[in-house]
Design an enzyme around this catalytic site. Structure first.
Site, PDB file in Angstrom:
ATOM      1  N   ASP A 464       0.803  -1.126   0.149  1.00  0.00           N
ATOM      2  CA  ASP A 464      -0.068   0.142   0.182  1.00  0.00           C
ATOM      3  C   ASP A 464       0.829   1.306  -0.013  1.00  0.00           C
ATOM      4  O   ASP A 464       2.041   1.236   0.328  1.00  0.00           O
ATOM      5  CB  ASP A 464      -0.924   0.075   1.209  1.00  0.00           C
ATOM      6  CG  ASP A 464      -0.211  -0.176   2.647  1.00  0.00           C
ATOM      7  OD1 ASP A 464       1.101  -0.460   2.602  1.00  0.00           O
ATOM      8  OD2 ASP A 464      -0.958   0.205   3.450  1.00  0.00           O
ATOM      9  N   ASP A 720      -3.830  -3.626   6.292  1.00  0.00           N
ATOM     10  CA  ASP A 720      -3.956  -3.009   7.578  1.00  0.00           C
ATOM     11  C   ASP A 720      -5.660  -3.163   8.077  1.00  0.00           C
ATOM     12  O   ASP A 720      -5.856  -2.653   9.398  1.00  0.00           O
ATOM     13  CB  ASP A 720      -3.400  -1.721   8.019  1.00  0.00           C
ATOM     14  CG  ASP A 720      -4.173  -0.822   6.754  1.00  0.00           C
ATOM     15  OD1 ASP A 720      -4.952  -0.989   6.013  1.00  0.00           O
ATOM     16  OD2 ASP A 720      -3.548   0.590   6.692  1.00  0.00           O
ATOM     17  N   ASP A 724      -8.750  -6.316   4.378  1.00  0.00           N
ATOM     18  CA  ASP A 724      -7.434  -6.840   3.826  1.00  0.00           C
ATOM     19  C   ASP A 724      -7.184  -8.246   4.520  1.00  0.00           C
ATOM     20  O   ASP A 724      -6.382  -8.878   3.889  1.00  0.00           O
ATOM     21  CB  ASP A 724      -6.343  -5.906   4.276  1.00  0.00           C
ATOM     22  CG  ASP A 724      -6.227  -4.513   3.668  1.00  0.00           C
ATOM     23  OD1 ASP A 724      -6.884  -4.733   2.524  1.00  0.00           O
ATOM     24  OD2 ASP A 724      -5.911  -3.882   3.980  1.00  0.00           O
TER      25      ASP A 724
END
Length: 1010
Positions: A464, A720, A724
């Protein structure tokens, strides 16, 4: 801008809902399905503008609630009726600032959080901002004293709550008797955790091919009343189990500590009074009071008429995408109220919440055995088969020699001990445990040891952006000022149009206040202005407005917000010169194309016209070490793909700044929502070639990982949020980044406590070092097993002789005890991903084992040579003692060959490994000289010296052969160890993609029909 499908949910979200077993509630399917989600609020001119959708499509601006003079009146305004509710304790005035409008959201990704490892500057900045806000915010602050009530009750299993139980009186709440009844039925508001049976966990380390052989050997030793061997084998079994159990237990304890971030208190309406209770005491049907800073302790439905909350759901989604909530919208457990105030009725608690269901799904998926465990079991199985074949040959020879049963059992025990590496699990587990402890010092918590091997082989890291590649901390760029306007004037006006309430301060306002240190004149003037009225961000006009009084008494209206909307405010007031208009729009387009979030600033003094001041760009800058780390990662053979919820322009600009590839695309092009016309094989090619994807949802992350794995890559994934979790579970190495939610940590293989990409790359290099140590030991240990199996098997078959059984056990002990220290060796890390190349490993180990057996056979045969000076140790030693010393020396020194990537002198071993081998060599020499074993005899020092010299010669020969084979590409091809080119069954990929699209299309049609 989020696009909605026919269901009123973000397009493509139905796929991720499958991961979470559907929608547990009546209202919203998932936290990302809220219809009032805002994206890219400030971006215009080339970048998507904001879109704010309301459930009723009213198009009206968000209601602004002014502060009530006291808590009673405030509650009356919040509730659907006008009847006031009695508070247990009268509170003070809340001040004049409204708190129900959303903050300025600038990113899809997770909210700013304290950054570690950035130095003390950031902490000083935060302290400066706090002091500044305290100075500016001189209005009355609320002080509430509430009564704490505890009503412990039995925790039952979570159940579906009937709708009639949710029809609680919004003015009175539940009674204590109703609360007790519901506690008995639904239990406490605590998530049920699977309690690991530590006894079963410990016993699981005694299961496996190698362990079974060790246990069989222990049983044979006990049957022969060979208690020394029995004790040694049992000690090795216990060592392996203890090391593995303790390491995983410690990792689990650390993660459990990280889970202590849930809401501990809750304000609940019961018996007509708002009181504060333990969050675990909440039951379905409770009426909860939510205001700024409240962490929602359960799922619920907002019941306050015309309420307007801004909610941070980053604990669930991992993204700071601002979510606006209205009456009848669903609030989710662990989400945080950023602005606004309302009451909600609890619809689900504990495991029935959205977060609880997601956690249950991840837990139900279970843990796979792990590739490394499979490798060890495979090696143990092959060696066990070789032991059985060797024993069959020995039994056949013994049958013709009429060997007695006791002798056959001794042969079986001897071949079993030397044929299967009894210490292999213990040494490998110790090596990984030491490595895991080292990683823990680097803020990387390994939740299962096999993850180290997976991380070492990772070829692609899907990362990310926010907080990993960037600072997750907005900063301001160089402002554009309209002619005649100074930067200090622009900055002063922008800060006047910022919240002065520390509790509800958003990232944009915080960035402006931080930047004041660069504008000393504006900072000095700011405290001299008095804020008369403040209106937070309005999602319709896309502006923040503040009415202030200047030091000279003049009243000024200050606004900041979306640049073109701010400019339109000025244009509606009077005509702006064409030159200013053209320059302004050009700056807006330029900043948007470069990925900046830009804010227009304007002001209007009483009796005067609106004045456009300029534009202030802001961005989430890359971390100071990210560009260097990415360059290092490329050198390590690791490809990094950026997966971000931000707009494409922002993602591309970040990639450009970091020196990454700029082939970043909108995730919608993957066609996961039933659209798209690319064949499956082309989609897979597209994913493989792309440098990243923007505007992603969790299902996009899952799909990217899945596609790359289908193409044969080992993939690591960072995440996180709760959503996910499926992607982290799917990846070969799931990485929960710093600040991750509980569900993400539970699903991940490794949990990082430090932010940034550098921590991940450091862990990757360390994992490759650990892998190198394990690979070196496995080659070494297989070679040792084959060495003794070949030599002793032939000796038994040809001459019906066997080395003293105690010496065989000591050889096995010495080999494993010495190499336990390999866990601390100075191992290099490979410059490319490493994997188990088993054909090559077996080829090297087999050749080395044969050479060792030949060397030992030469010593054995020359010792029985007749005549003067015909043998190596003729007339100077006793056979068992000399063979014991020669086998011990050559086997112990072999680790110095297998541990090196080049010649054995190219890398010096650690003092721990060198010292351990030296101690074992000295002990073996003393055993030989003094005959320290049953039936032993003393050996001449001359024979000992000759054996040392002869063993060193064998060592040099094997070192040369090993190096040549290691560097030989022909040997690799001959052993078929080279990985095949990634063949792609394109027709199959096309078929699977078409099947997915058809399934998605029919699923959507079915939902619309229903």
């Amino acid at each position: 801008m989020q696009r909605n499908n026919g269901e009123g949910r973000p397009e493509g979200m139905h796929r991720i809902s499958r991961f979470l077993h559907g929608n547990p509630f009546k209202n919203n399917a998932s936290p990302q399905d809220d219809s009032t989600t805002r994206t890219e609020v400030y971006e215009e001119g080339g970048v998507e503008d904001s879109a704010v959708d309301y459930d009723n499509a009213s198009g009206n601006a968000a209601p602004r609630l002014t502060a009530a003079p006291n808590t009673h009146a405030q509650q009356a305004n919040l509730q659907s009726g006008n009847t006031s509710i009695t508070h247990e304790t009268q509170s003070t005035s809340r001040g004049q600032e409204a708190t129900t409008s959303p903050s300025l959201s600038a990113s899809h990704e997770k909210p700013a959080r304290p950054q570690t490892g950035e130095g003390s500057d950031n902490e000083d900045e935060d302290e400066d901002i706090d002091a500044l806000i305290e100075d500016l915010y001189s209005q009355d602050q609320e002080e509430e004293q509430v009564e704490e009530e505890e009503s412990p009750g039995p925790a039952g299993a979570a159940k579906v709550v009937p709708e009639e139980l949710l029809e609680t009186d919004p003015k009175y709440g539940l009674t204590e008797s109703e609360v007790e009844e519901r506690k008995k039925k639904y239990g406490l508001n605590q998530m049920k955790e699977e309690k690991t049976n530590n006894i079963k966990k410990f016993l699981s380390f005694f299961v496996g091919p190698i362990q079974f052989v060790m246990e069989l050997a222990a049983a044979l030793a006990a049957g022969l009343r060979d208690w020394v061997d029995f004790g040694v084998i049992c000690a090795l079994l216990l060592l392996n189990a203890t090391v593995g159990f303790v390491q995983e237990y410690q990792a689990g304890s650390i993660v459990d500590e990280l889970k202590k971030t849930m809401a501990l208190k809750a304000s609940v309406l019961r018996d007509g009074r708002v009181k504060e209770i333990e969050a675990s005491e909440i039951v379905p049907g409770d009426i909860l009071h939510l205001d700024e800073g409240t962490i929602c302790p359960a799922d619920g439905r907002l019941i306050t008429k015309d309420c307007f909350l801004q909610v941070d759901q980053s604990a669930i989604t991992g993204e700071s995408l601002a979510v606006d909530k209205h009456q009848n919208d669903t609030m989710y457990s662990s989400s945080t109220v950023k602005r606004g105030e309302a009451f909600m009725v609890v619809t689900a608690t504990a495991d029935s919440t959205f977060v609880g269901r997601a956690a249950s799904l991840v837990g139900a998926a279970g843990q796979s055995q792990g590739h490394f465990t499979e490798v060890l079991n495979g090696i143990g199985t092959i060696l066990l088969v070789l032991v059985i074949l060797t024993l069959l040959c020995i039994y056949t020879a013994a049958f013709y020699r009429s060997v007695r049963l006791a002798a056959l059992l001794e042969y079986t025990l001897a071949i079993t001990i030397i044929g299967v590496p009894v210490g292999l699990p213990a040494v490998v587990t110790t090596t990984m445990a030491v490595g895991a402890a080292y990683l823990a010092k680097k803020k990387a918590i390994v939740q299962k040891l096999s993850a180290i091997e997976s991380l070492a082989g990772v070829e692609i890291l899907c990362s990310d952006k926010t907080g990993t590649l960037t600072k997750n901390r907005l900063s301001l760029g160089e402002p554009y000022c309209v002619e005649g306007v100074s930067p200090d004037d622009l900055m002063l006006t922008a800060c006047l149009a910022s919240s002065r309430k520390k509790k509800g301060l958003d990232a944009i306002d915080k960035a402006f206040l931080k930047a004041l240190r660069n504008y000393p004149k504006a900072k000095d003037q700011l405290s001299k202005y008095k804020v008369l009225d403040f209106h937070p961000f309005d999602p319709v006009s896309k502006k923040i407005t503040a009415y202030v009084e200047a030091p000279d008494g003049q009243r000024i209206t200050c606004v900041k917000g979306a640049p073109l909307w701010v400019f339109k405010t000025v244009q509606d007031d009077h005509e702006v010169p064409e030159a200013i208009t053209d320059a302004y729009r050009e700056q807006v387009n330029d900043m948007a194309s470069r990925g900046f979030r830009s804010l227009g600033v304007a002001r209007k003094a009483d009796g005067k016209q609106w004045e456009i001041l300029g534009i202030m760009p802001c961005s989430d800058p890359p971390r100071h070490d990210t560009a260097r780390t990415i360059h290092e990662a490329i050198g390590l053979g690791l490809r990094i793909k950026m997966l971000t919820g931000d707009a494409v322009g922002i993602a591309k600009e970040t990639a450009r700044q970091l020196g990454m590839g700029t082939n970043v695309y909108n995730a919608e092009r993957l066609g996961l929502s039933g659209g798209g016309d690319m064949p499956g094989s082309e989609v897979n090619d597209f994913v493989e070639a792309a440098d990243g994807f923007a505007e992603v949802f969790p299902q996009h992350k899952y799909a990217v990982v899945d596609i790359l794995q289908q193409r044969g890559y080992l993939v690591a994934m960072t995440g996180d949020g709760v959503n996910d979790a499926p992607s982290l579970k799917k990846a070969d190495a799931g990485i929960a980044v710093e600040g991750a939610s509980d569900a993400a940590r539970s699903a991940a293989d490794i949990v990082f406590l430090a932010p940034g990409l550098s921590a991940i790359i450091d862990a990757l290099k360390t994992s490759r070092q650990i892998f190198h140590r394990m690979y070196a030991y496995v080659v070494y240990r297989i070679a040792l097993s084959l060495h003794l199996e070949i030599f002793l098997g032939l000796w038994l078959i040809i001459r019906n002789q066997l080395l003293n059984l105690e010496l065989i056990v000591f050889i096995a002990i010495f080999a494993d005890v010495a190499t336990l220290a390999i866990a601390y060796d100075n191992a290099p890390y490979a410059m490319k991903p490493v994997k188990w190349n088993l054909p090559r490993l077996w080829g090297l180990a087999t050749i080395v084992g044969i050479l060792l057996a030949i060397g030992t056979w030469i010593v054995n045969t020359t010792m029985i040579a007749q005549g003067q000076n015909r043998g190596i140790v003729q007339n100077f030693g006793v056979q068992d003692e000399v063979l014991f010393l020669q086998i011990s020396l050559t086997e112990n020194w072999l680790i110095f060959i297998t541990r090196c990537s080049g010649p054995f002198w190219s890398s010096f071993p650690s003092w721990q490994l060198s010292g351990a081998v030296l101690v074992v060599d000295i002990l073996a020499t003393l055993f030989c000289i003094f005959g320290w074993f049953k039936g032993g005899h003393q050996t001449s020092i001359v024979a000992v010296i000759r054996i040392w010299m002869y063993s060193f010669g064998i060592f040099c020969l094997i070192a040369g052969v090993y190096y040549i084979l290691s560097e030989s590409s022909s040997f690799d091809r001959w052993m078929h160890g080279k990985h095949k080119e990634r063949g792609t069954t394109r027709k199959l990929e096309d078929f699977v993609m078409q099947l997915q699209r058809t399934s998605t299309h029919h699923e959507a049609e079915g939902k619309v029909t229903s």
